[in-house]
Design a protein around this motif. Structure first.
Motif, mmCIF file in Angstrom:
data_model
loop_
_atom_site.group_PDB
_atom_site.id
_atom_site.type_symbol
_atom_site.label_atom_id
_atom_site.label_comp_id
_atom_site.label_asym_id
_atom_site.label_seq_id
_atom_site.Cartn_x
_atom_site.Cartn_y
_atom_site.Cartn_z
ATOM 1 N N VAL A 80 0.785 13.785 -1.319
ATOM 2 C CA VAL A 80 0.901 14.110 -2.749
ATOM 3 C C VAL A 80 1.420 12.910 -3.552
ATOM 4 N N LEU A 81 2.501 12.344 -3.042
ATOM 5 C CA LEU A 81 3.143 11.244 -3.788
ATOM 6 C C LEU A 81 2.224 10.039 -3.967
ATOM 7 N N LYS A 82 1.306 9.852 -3.013
ATOM 8 C CA LYS A 82 0.467 8.649 -3.071
ATOM 9 C C LYS A 82 -0.441 8.615 -4.300
ATOM 10 N N MET A 83 -0.586 9.788 -4.955
ATOM 11 C CA MET A 83 -1.432 9.843 -6.159
ATOM 12 C C MET A 83 -0.719 9.246 -7.386
ATOM 13 N N ILE A 84 0.597 9.083 -7.296
ATOM 14 C CA ILE A 84 1.335 8.554 -8.460
ATOM 15 C C ILE A 84 1.161 7.030 -8.521
ATOM 16 N N PRO A 85 0.673 6.520 -9.645
ATOM 17 C CA PRO A 85 0.553 5.055 -9.720
ATOM 18 C C PRO A 85 1.926 4.380 -9.723
ATOM 19 N N VAL A 86 2.030 3.325 -8.948
ATOM 20 C CA VAL A 86 3.296 2.578 -8.861
ATOM 21 C C VAL A 86 3.060 1.158 -9.376
ATOM 22 N N VAL A 87 3.832 0.777 -10.393
ATOM 23 C CA VAL A 87 3.725 -0.579 -10.924
ATOM 24 C C VAL A 87 4.980 -1.348 -10.519
ATOM 25 N N ILE A 88 4.767 -2.462 -9.838
ATOM 26 C CA ILE A 88 5.901 -3.283 -9.399
ATOM 27 C C ILE A 88 6.367 -4.164 -10.566
ATOM 28 N N MET A 89 7.685 -4.181 -10.781
ATOM 29 C CA MET A 89 8.257 -5.078 -11.787
ATOM 30 C C MET A 89 9.292 -5.941 -11.071
ATOM 31 N N THR A 90 9.023 -7.216 -10.991
ATOM 32 C CA THR A 90 9.886 -8.091 -10.194
ATOM 33 C C THR A 90 9.991 -9.478 -10.805
ATOM 34 N N THR A 91 11.022 -10.207 -10.415
ATOM 35 C CA THR A 91 11.119 -11.591 -10.899
ATOM 36 C C THR A 91 10.289 -12.521 -10.012
ATOM 37 N N SER A 92 9.823 -11.991 -8.886
ATOM 38 C CA SER A 92 9.095 -12.850 -7.947
ATOM 39 C C SER A 92 7.667 -13.132 -8.405
ATOM 40 N N LYS A 93 7.378 -14.426 -8.557
ATOM 41 C CA LYS A 93 6.013 -14.816 -8.917
ATOM 42 C C LYS A 93 5.259 -15.219 -7.652
ATOM 43 N N HIS A 94 5.928 -15.057 -6.537
ATOM 44 C CA HIS A 94 5.368 -15.556 -5.285
ATOM 45 C C HIS A 94 4.087 -14.803 -4.906
ATOM 46 N N PRO A 95 2.969 -15.527 -4.661
ATOM 47 C CA PRO A 95 1.700 -14.849 -4.338
ATOM 48 C C PRO A 95 1.822 -13.911 -3.143
ATOM 49 N N SER A 96 2.674 -14.261 -2.162
ATOM 50 C CA SER A 96 2.759 -13.403 -0.970
ATOM 51 C C SER A 96 3.360 -12.035 -1.328
ATOM 52 N N ASP A 97 4.309 -12.011 -2.282
ATOM 53 C CA ASP A 97 4.885 -10.724 -2.713
ATOM 54 C C ASP A 97 3.844 -9.895 -3.452
ATOM 55 N N LYS A 98 3.063 -10.590 -4.257
ATOM 56 C CA LYS A 98 2.021 -9.907 -5.035
ATOM 57 C C LYS A 98 0.995 -9.281 -4.079
ATOM 58 N N LEU A 99 0.581 -10.068 -3.113
ATOM 59 C CA LEU A 99 -0.397 -9.605 -2.134
ATOM 60 C C LEU A 99 0.153 -8.416 -1.344
ATOM 61 N N LYS A 100 1.411 -8.549 -0.939
ATOM 62 C CA LYS A 100 2.081 -7.483 -0.172
ATOM 63 C C LYS A 100 2.100 -6.192 -0.999
ATOM 64 N N GLY A 101 2.326 -6.329 -2.294
ATOM 65 C CA GLY A 101 2.350 -5.172 -3.192
ATOM 66 C C GLY A 101 0.996 -4.485 -3.267
ATOM 67 N N PHE A 102 -0.034 -5.288 -3.485
ATOM 68 C CA PHE A 102 -1.365 -4.686 -3.610
ATOM 69 C C PHE A 102 -1.876 -4.144 -2.280
ATOM 70 N N GLU A 103 -1.474 -4.782 -1.193
ATOM 71 C CA GLU A 103 -1.852 -4.260 0.135
ATOM 72 C C GLU A 103 -1.242 -2.880 0.357
ATOM 73 N N ARG A 104 -0.113 -2.644 -0.301
ATOM 74 C CA ARG A 104 0.551 -1.336 -0.185
ATOM 75 C C ARG A 104 0.158 -0.421 -1.345
ATOM 76 N N GLN A 105 -0.964 -0.740 -1.948
ATOM 77 C CA GLN A 105 -1.595 0.095 -2.989
ATOM 78 C C GLN A 105 -0.814 0.216 -4.295
ATOM 79 N N ALA A 106 -0.132 -0.838 -4.667
ATOM 80 C CA ALA A 106 0.510 -0.823 -5.995
ATOM 81 C C ALA A 106 -0.603 -0.830 -7.042
ATOM 82 N N ALA A 107 -0.325 -0.153 -8.166
ATOM 83 C CA ALA A 107 -1.342 -0.091 -9.225
ATOM 84 C C ALA A 107 -1.246 -1.305 -10.150
ATOM 85 N N GLY A 108 -0.111 -1.982 -10.098
ATOM 86 C CA GLY A 108 0.065 -3.149 -10.963
ATOM 87 C C GLY A 108 1.237 -3.979 -10.517
ATOM 88 N N TYR A 109 1.307 -5.200 -11.044
ATOM 89 C CA TYR A 109 2.380 -6.112 -10.646
ATOM 90 C C TYR A 109 2.794 -6.895 -11.886
#
Lengths: 137, 225
Positions: A80-109
């Motif tokens: 059920v919870l997976k249907m909720i869009p999750v937008v990551i808000m972080t100070t990290s501009k690091h591409p690896s963090d961004k990739l890790k976020g989208f790999e875990r199905q974040a809706a935005g970064y």
């Protein structure tokens, strides 16, 4: 905003919470903003509010006890919870963090500090998404 | 007032000579190395202007009313920390007439001495001074504790804690536009997170610079509220 679903903010910095509250106020969003200071508290709140789940989760990555990535993994494992869009808000501009976020199905970064214009764009996209979901049901 | 200029670049010494001639200054000594200072009788009202990378042993600066640093490139945090340079005592080469005048007057004519760029906070507050004050109060309440935690973590070489604390400080650094340490804080967090230290001493000194800039910003913010 027509849709009055709440927004869950997971953030441990008082400064950041104030900024999001301010952005909501400034942009005229009347949706309830619920803030929790770590992933564990966020998950507990979601479990307690199964009948009234938020329409959006704004997620900081670096939090004590349960960090953002761990929280995101747990949310996306739940049917059920997976249907909720999750937008990551972080100070990290690091591409690896961004990739890790989208790999875990974040809706935005979004990289902090988030500007009003970015908030507006993101919340408008979410509103559109909610409207479409309502039409589909 | 005696002006002493030290630079190992012949081109820059010539440029400085031309500048003082243009400005009609006479009490000027130009040298190539810090070691040459030993041969001088320094009077109590001398100004020393020196290139950051000039050769020779670092002298005892007592006897100079002011010491100014110049360089052809932007001041790096590690150099600033190593030589203990105040940002308002640093000038980019070539030295201009205005720069030299401000050194002589002992006051900076730089347009903006503030270490803060509050444009983001201004956008957020949109003229609401109460909101701005609230944000400043959060900064002043949280930053001193975070500095203590960071310094403790450095002392104990607790890399996880170092990375976490710098991360927490970074949102404040960006919100209050402390541009002098924005990039540095990101690099320090990454270094601590990945334990990729080139030199621990350098890392410690850069953390020292980071905390001193934060304290400076806190003082500036305190005066705002």
């Amino acid at each position: 905003m027509k849709n009055q679903r709440s927004v869950l903010l997971l953030e441990d910095s008082a400064l950041e919470i104030k900024k999001v509250e301010r952005a909501f106020q400034k942009l005229g969003f009347e949706n309830t903003l619920v803030s929790k200071i770590n992933g564990k508290e966020g998950l507990a709140w979601l479990m307690e509010n199964q009948d009234n789940l938020p329409g959006l989760i704004l997620l900081d990555l670096n939090m004590p006890i349960m960090d953002g990535f761990e929280f995101l993994e747990k949310v996306k494992e739940d049917k059920v919870l997976k249907m909720i869009p999750v937008v990551i808000m972080t100070t990290s501009k690091h591409p690896s963090d961004k990739l890790k976020g989208f790999e875990r199905q974040a809706a935005g970064y979004m990289v902090k500090p988030v500007r009003y214009s970015d908030f507006l764009e993101m919340l408008s996209t979410m509103k559109h998404y909610w409207d479409i979901s309502e039409l589909a049901t | 007032m005696e002006i002493i200029y030290i630079d190992d670049s012949e081109f820059d010494r010539l440029a400085f000579k031309r500048l003082i001639k243009k400005m009609g200054l006479s009490s000027v000594t130009i040298m190539e190395s810090l070691d040459e200072l030993d041969s001088l009788n320094i009077s109590g009202d001398s100004i020393l202007i020196r290139d950051c990378y000039v050769p020779g042993k670092e002298p005892d600066y007592s006897g100079f009313i002011e010491v100014y640093y110049v360089s052809g490139s932007k001041l790096s945090p590690s150099l600033q920390s190593k030589l203990k340079i105040d940002t308002d005592h640093f000038y980019l080469k070539p030295i201009k007439e205005d720069d030299l005048e401000s050194m002589i007057k002992g006051t900076s004519v730089k347009e903006n001495d503030s270490s803060l760029d509050l444009s983001y906070l201004d956008e957020l507050s949109d003229g609401d001074e109460d909101f701005k004050r609230e944000m400043v109060k959060v900064f002043l309440k949280e930053v001193p504790d975070q500095i203590d935690v960071l310094l403790d973590a450095v002392k104990n070489q607790d890399f996880k804690k170092i990375a976490e604390t710098i991360h927490a400080l970074r949102t404040k650094i960006r919100t209050f536009g402390i541009l002098s340490i924005d990039e540095l804080s990101e690099n320090l967090e990454y270094t601590a997170k990945t334990k990729s230290f080139d030199s621990w001493t350098k890392f410690e000194s850069e953390v020292g610079y980071l905390t001193s800039e934060l304290k400076k910003s806190a003082t500036e913010l305190e005066n705002m509220i």
